[in-house]
Scaffold this motif. Structure first.
Motif, PDB file in Angstrom:
ATOM      1  N   ALA A   1     -20.661  -0.095  -2.836  1.00 15.23           N
ATOM      2  CA  ALA A   1     -19.569  -0.571  -1.983  1.00 15.23           C
ATOM      3  C   ALA A   1     -18.449   0.459  -1.951  1.00 15.23           C
ATOM      4  CB  ALA A   1     -19.046  -1.906  -2.517  1.00 15.23           C
ATOM      5  N   ALA A   2     -17.743   0.518  -0.853  1.00 15.99           N
ATOM      6  CA  ALA A   2     -16.639   1.466  -0.715  1.00 15.99           C
ATOM      7  C   ALA A   2     -15.443   1.000  -1.553  1.00 15.99           C
ATOM      8  CB  ALA A   2     -16.228   1.591   0.751  1.00 15.99           C
ATOM      9  N   PRO A   3     -14.636   1.931  -2.062  1.00 20.68           N
ATOM     10  CA  PRO A   3     -13.456   1.527  -2.826  1.00 20.68           C
ATOM     11  C   PRO A   3     -12.417   0.858  -1.929  1.00 20.68           C
ATOM     12  CG  PRO A   3     -13.443   3.894  -2.435  1.00 20.68           C
ATOM     13  CD  PRO A   3     -14.781   3.393  -1.964  1.00 20.68           C
ATOM     14  N   THR A   4     -11.642  -0.031  -2.533  1.00 20.41           N
ATOM     15  CA  THR A   4     -10.548  -0.682  -1.817  1.00 20.41           C
ATOM     16  C   THR A   4      -9.255   0.037  -2.162  1.00 20.41           C
ATOM     17  OG1 THR A   4     -11.675  -2.807  -1.957  1.00 20.41           O
ATOM     18  CG2 THR A   4      -9.320  -2.851  -1.461  1.00 20.41           C
ATOM     19  N   LEU A   5      -8.584   0.566  -1.135  1.00 19.57           N
ATOM     20  CA  LEU A   5      -7.372   1.353  -1.357  1.00 19.57           C
ATOM     21  C   LEU A   5      -6.144   0.611  -0.847  1.00 19.57           C
ATOM     22  CD1 LEU A   5      -8.587   4.921  -0.297  1.00 19.57           C
ATOM     23  CD2 LEU A   5      -8.411   3.990  -2.601  1.00 19.57           C
ATOM     24  N   ALA A   6      -5.050   0.783  -1.553  1.00 14.90           N
ATOM     25  CA  ALA A   6      -3.745   0.293  -1.114  1.00 14.90           C
ATOM     26  C   ALA A   6      -2.772   1.463  -1.212  1.00 14.90           C
ATOM     27  CB  ALA A   6      -3.287  -0.888  -1.953  1.00 14.90           C
ATOM     28  N   GLU A   7      -1.541   1.224  -0.812  1.00 14.09           N
ATOM     29  CA  GLU A   7      -0.581   2.327  -0.749  1.00 14.09           C
ATOM     30  C   GLU A   7       0.761   1.907  -1.318  1.00 14.09           C
ATOM     31  OE1 GLU A   7      -0.025   5.344   2.758  1.00 14.09           O
ATOM     32  OE2 GLU A   7       1.347   3.658   3.091  1.00 14.09           O
ATOM     33  N   LEU A   8       1.320   2.765  -2.153  1.00  7.44           N
ATOM     34  CA  LEU A   8       2.692   2.616  -2.628  1.00  7.44           C
ATOM     35  C   LEU A   8       3.562   3.580  -1.832  1.00  7.44           C
ATOM     36  CD1 LEU A   8       2.117   2.557  -6.491  1.00  7.44           C
ATOM     37  CD2 LEU A   8       2.711   0.613  -5.061  1.00  7.44           C
ATOM     38  N   SER A   9       4.728   3.138  -1.421  1.00  3.25           N
ATOM     39  CA  SER A   9       5.628   4.016  -0.666  1.00  3.25           C
ATOM     40  C   SER A   9       6.982   4.060  -1.345  1.00  3.25           C
ATOM     41  CB  SER A   9       5.777   3.540   0.784  1.00  3.25           C
ATOM     42  OG  SER A   9       6.377   2.265   0.832  1.00  3.25           O
ATOM     43  N   TYR A  10       7.601   5.234  -1.296  1.00  7.43           N
ATOM     44  CA  TYR A  10       8.883   5.460  -1.941  1.00  7.43           C
ATOM     45  C   TYR A  10       9.835   6.111  -0.930  1.00  7.43           C
ATOM     46  CZ  TYR A  10       5.781   4.930  -5.952  1.00  7.43           C
ATOM     47  OH  TYR A  10       4.836   4.472  -6.841  1.00  7.43           O
ATOM     48  N   PRO A  11      10.602   5.314  -0.184  1.00 11.60           N
ATOM     49  CA  PRO A  11      11.561   5.901   0.748  1.00 11.60           C
ATOM     50  C   PRO A  11      12.727   6.547   0.000  1.00 11.60           C
ATOM     51  CG  PRO A  11      11.792   3.519   0.696  1.00 11.60           C
ATOM     52  CD  PRO A  11      10.586   3.853  -0.140  1.00 11.60           C
ATOM     53  N   THR A  12      13.234   7.645   0.527  1.00 12.63           N
ATOM     54  CA  THR A  12      14.381   8.309  -0.089  1.00 12.63           C
ATOM     55  C   THR A  12      15.666   7.811   0.565  1.00 12.63           C
ATOM     56  OG1 THR A  12      14.154  10.187   1.437  1.00 12.63           O
ATOM     57  CG2 THR A  12      13.070  10.362  -0.707  1.00 12.63           C
TER      58      THR A  12
ATOM     59  N   VAL B   1       9.842  16.061  -2.036  1.00 13.45           N
ATOM     60  CA  VAL B   1       9.231  15.890  -0.721  1.00 13.45           C
ATOM     61  C   VAL B   1      10.155  16.463   0.338  1.00 13.45           C
ATOM     62  CG1 VAL B   1       7.940  13.834  -1.400  1.00 13.45           C
ATOM     63  CG2 VAL B   1      10.232  13.579  -0.442  1.00 13.45           C
ATOM     64  N   SER B   2       9.585  16.773   1.493  1.00 19.38           N
ATOM     65  CA  SER B   2      10.392  17.278   2.601  1.00 19.38           C
ATOM     66  C   SER B   2      10.633  16.205   3.654  1.00 19.38           C
ATOM     67  CB  SER B   2       9.700  18.482   3.257  1.00 19.38           C
ATOM     68  OG  SER B   2       8.397  18.128   3.691  1.00 19.38           O
ATOM     69  N   GLY B   3       9.921  15.071   3.550  1.00 21.86           N
ATOM     70  CA  GLY B   3      10.098  13.975   4.494  1.00 21.86           C
ATOM     71  C   GLY B   3      10.983  12.885   3.935  1.00 21.86           C
ATOM     72  N   THR B   4      11.068  11.776   4.643  1.00 20.83           N
ATOM     73  CA  THR B   4      11.927  10.677   4.213  1.00 20.83           C
ATOM     74  C   THR B   4      11.203   9.662   3.335  1.00 20.83           C
ATOM     75  OG1 THR B   4      11.410   9.472   6.249  1.00 20.83           O
ATOM     76  CG2 THR B   4      13.377  10.878   6.264  1.00 20.83           C
ATOM     77  N   VAL B   5       9.871   9.658   3.355  1.00 17.98           N
ATOM     78  CA  VAL B   5       9.102   8.690   2.576  1.00 17.98           C
ATOM     79  C   VAL B   5       7.949   9.406   1.886  1.00 17.98           C
ATOM     80  CG1 VAL B   5       7.749   6.562   2.627  1.00 17.98           C
ATOM     81  CG2 VAL B   5       9.674   6.823   4.189  1.00 17.98           C
ATOM     82  N   TYR B   6       7.754   9.074   0.612  1.00 15.44           N
ATOM     83  CA  TYR B   6       6.596   9.583  -0.121  1.00 15.44           C
ATOM     84  C   TYR B   6       5.607   8.436  -0.275  1.00 15.44           C
ATOM     85  CZ  TYR B   6       3.692  11.285  -3.957  1.00 15.44           C
ATOM     86  OH  TYR B   6       2.626  11.657  -4.738  1.00 15.44           O
ATOM     87  N   ARG B   7       4.374   8.645   0.163  1.00 10.50           N
ATOM     88  CA  ARG B   7       3.350   7.601   0.091  1.00 10.50           C
ATOM     89  C   ARG B   7       2.260   8.028  -0.886  1.00 10.50           C
ATOM     90  NH1 ARG B   7       5.185   7.347   5.401  1.00 10.50           N
ATOM     91  NH2 ARG B   7       5.726   5.217   6.074  1.00 10.50           N
ATOM     92  N   LYS B   8       1.870   7.082  -1.714  1.00 12.21           N
ATOM     93  CA  LYS B   8       0.870   7.371  -2.734  1.00 12.21           C
ATOM     94  C   LYS B   8      -0.217   6.315  -2.687  1.00 12.21           C
ATOM     95  CE  LYS B   8       0.257   7.863  -7.742  1.00 12.21           C
ATOM     96  NZ  LYS B   8       0.914   7.868  -9.060  1.00 12.21           N
ATOM     97  N   PRO B   9      -1.456   6.695  -2.332  1.00 11.86           N
ATOM     98  CA  PRO B   9      -2.552   5.718  -2.325  1.00 11.86           C
ATOM     99  C   PRO B   9      -3.048   5.443  -3.739  1.00 11.86           C
ATOM    100  CG  PRO B   9      -3.370   7.871  -1.685  1.00 11.86           C
ATOM    101  CD  PRO B   9      -1.885   8.030  -1.868  1.00 11.86           C
TER     102      PRO B   9
END
Length: 423
Positions: free
Chosen positions: A196-207, A167-175
């Motif tokens: 019904a719409a899907p329910t999404l959450a997010e995983l984040s990986y700070p460097t 990644v080029s940023g400080t945090v990688y986020r993955k839904p």
């Protein structure tokens, strides 16, 4: 009691002293393993006949077992070293891309002398320093960064089997989807109700910042025969790999990646997302007294079939030594040595990855992990390795403060299972 000759152990010790090549060292390793099986068979026979093993046999077995572990470690090191590519100068089209040769020359001038040769070479400073001032250090040339990452992948046990992203940023986020859309079967002409719409959450990986600080003498830097790129890569690889290995296993996520053992665990029968499932051995701090290998079979089949095809065992050397003595119901050893130099040992036909940061067997310990780590654990690398030259702090040595940013965490909680040594 007639004892077995010590030739295999003596040959292994000689291999250490003589710097034996990986092929010869592998042959010695296999010879010693055959001796190990013979002595262990004797131990099991003595236990069956007299309810206890002879002290001489136990001492002999421990000596061979220790020699096997040490030889395997050195064999892995020799195999990795033999596979390392050299840092050859760029030629042809690669050398002409955006002044790659000039950037490498400017970086080498900075490392050797501390002088900023960037402007003299007609190159913009930002090409090397990524818009940071010169006293913040220089980004190493791309080929040096690639070499460092290749070396880390070869010697860092979890990085070698885990998934990875740059990644080029400080945090990688993955839904990810907690609950997908409603679906169902319908007839050819039946109405299609809205889902019904899907329910999404997010995983984040700070460097997080990881650093090493190799030192060099002025004589080394003045020696034009020394490949500076190669030297830096060799100096930082072990320091980076050791710190990464500890963090990927047990890191708490504070200023470092979060290791897979730091997540909440739950018995497999009560497993849910965001937890790592475990199977208990049924005995505190030990394998079951009878048929101890059965619990390993159970752990294998706790993992879903889609994950098993690329699964690996992860455990420490001492845990592997305990498993090495086990046999299956047919009397065959369940642990098998590597098929060739540079490959992994196997347990029930799955590769065994040694990670010394895995806990030793004790009451309640999570000493064995099994799963598809490429799907289960993600390593996130921020592009760029930075070097800051410091000739003042440790005179007469020159320090090279080398930093990279790396993060990590579990991305699929169903892909990794643990064995807990508890009742």
């Amino acid at each position: 009691m007639q004892d077995i000759p010590r030739a295999p152990e003596a040959k292994m010790a000689a291999a250490y002293r003589d710097g034996r090549d990986p092929v010869s060292a592998f042959e010695d390793f296999m010879t010693a393993f055959e001796t190990f099986k013979e002595v262990n068979d004797r131990r099991l026979d003595e236990i069956e006949r007299r309810s206890s093993a002879d002290a001489v046999t136990l001492e002999r077995l421990d000596r061979i077992d220790h020699a096997l572990d040490e030889q395997k470690r050195r064999l892995d090191h020799a195999s990795v070293k033999a596979r390392r590519p050299g840092l050859a100068p760029e030629t042809g089209e690669a050398a002409g891309r955006a002044g790659a040769g000039e950037r490498k020359a400017a970086f080498e001038t900075y490392v050797r002398t501390g002088r900023e040769a960037v402007h003299a070479a007609g190159i913009e400073a930002k090409a090397l320093s990524a818009a940071s001032p010169a006293d913040g250090g220089y980004l190493v040339p791309e080929e040096t960064e690639r070499e460092i990452m290749r070396r880390l992948a070869a010697i860092s046990p979890i990085r070698r089997i885990a998934g990875s992203r740059q990644v080029s940023g400080t945090v990688y986020r993955k839904p990810f989807s907690v609950a997908g859309p409603a679906v169902g079967w319908v007839g050819e002409t039946a109405a299609r109700p809205e889902t019904a719409a899907p329910t999404l959450a997010e995983l984040s990986y700070p460097t997080m910042e990881l650093y090493a600080m190799p030192a060099a003498t002025g004589t080394l830097l003045d020696d034009t025969a020394v490949d500076i790129d190669q030297w830096i890569a060799e100096e930082v690889e072990t320091a980076f790999a050791e710190q990464e290995g500890a963090a990927f296993v047990g890191g708490n996520g504070i200023n470092r990646p979060k290791g897979f053992l730091s997540y909440t665990t739950a018995a497999e029968s009560a497993w849910s997302w965001e937890k790592i499932g475990y199977l208990a051995t049924g005995a505190a701090g030990a394998f079951p007294a009878s048929n101890p290998s059965d619990v390993l079979v159970d752990l294998v089949y706790t993992l879903k079939a889609g994950y098993r095809q690329n699964a690996s065992w992860v455990m420490s050397r001492k845990t592997q030594a305990a498993i090495r003595k086990m046999k299956d119901a047919e009397g065959a050893y369940i642990w098998q040595p590597p098929a060739s130099a540079g490959t992994e040992a196997s347990l029930m036909n799955f590769p065994v990855v040694e990670a010394e940061d895995m806990p030793a067997i004790s009451a309640g310990s999570l000493s064995i992990a099994f799963g598809d780590f490429r799907r289960g654990y993600l390593v996130v690398d921020r592009v760029g390795v930075r070097v800051l030259r410091d000739p003042y702090s440790a005179k007469p040595y020159v320090l090279f403060y080398t930093t990279k940013r790396v993060g990590g965490g579990v991305q699929d909680f169903d892909a990794i299972k643990l064995l807990k040594f508890a009742a």
